[in-house]
Design an enzyme around this catalytic site. Structure first.
Site, short mmCIF file in Angstrom:
data_model
loop_
_atom_site.label_atom_id
_atom_site.label_comp_id
_atom_site.label_asym_id
_atom_site.label_seq_id
_atom_site.Cartn_x
_atom_site.Cartn_y
_atom_site.Cartn_z
CG HIS A 57 -1.83 1.08 1.39
ND1 HIS A 57 -1.60 2.15 2.21
CD2 HIS A 57 -3.01 1.29 0.80
CE1 HIS A 57 -2.62 2.98 2.13
NE2 HIS A 57 -3.49 2.48 1.29
CG ASP A 60 2.86 -0.46 2.94
OD1 ASP A 60 2.83 0.42 3.81
OD2 ASP A 60 1.87 -1.08 2.54
#
Length: 94
Positions: A57, A60
């Site tokens: 996401h 990350d």
């Protein structure tokens, strides 16, 4: 043998985002309560607890504005510790 219908099984194929274990615990009401967890450590932790896979996401794994040269080492470190079923290219094509 009785089974618990709520007990996860490998065939359930649970996946977790790196942010679910790497989150530093910071929220609008306070500062972080844990140190950052590097992505490779997060992937290994998820593997240890039986996660089938992981997903990414935002940033990350790779900083948002990273060039390909900056991105590749991050990806290589994580790919070195996972078994990839169907790798995708950066644009999502198989």
């Amino acid at each position: 043998m009785a089974t618990d219908k709520y007990q996860p099984r490998p065939e359930d194929k649970f996946t977790f985002g790196l942010w679910t274990v790497g989150n530093r615990g910071r929220d609008p009401f306070g500062d972080a309560v844990r140190p950052p967890l590097p992505p490779v450590q997060a992937v290994r932790l998820l593997a240890e607890v039986g996660a089938w896979g992981t997903c990414l996401h935002d940033n990350d794994l790779v900083p948002i504005n990273a060039s390909a040269a900056e991105r590749d080492p991050h990806c290589a470190r994580v790919q070195g510790c996972v078994r990839i079923q169907r790798p995708c290219s950066p644009d999502g094509n198989r």
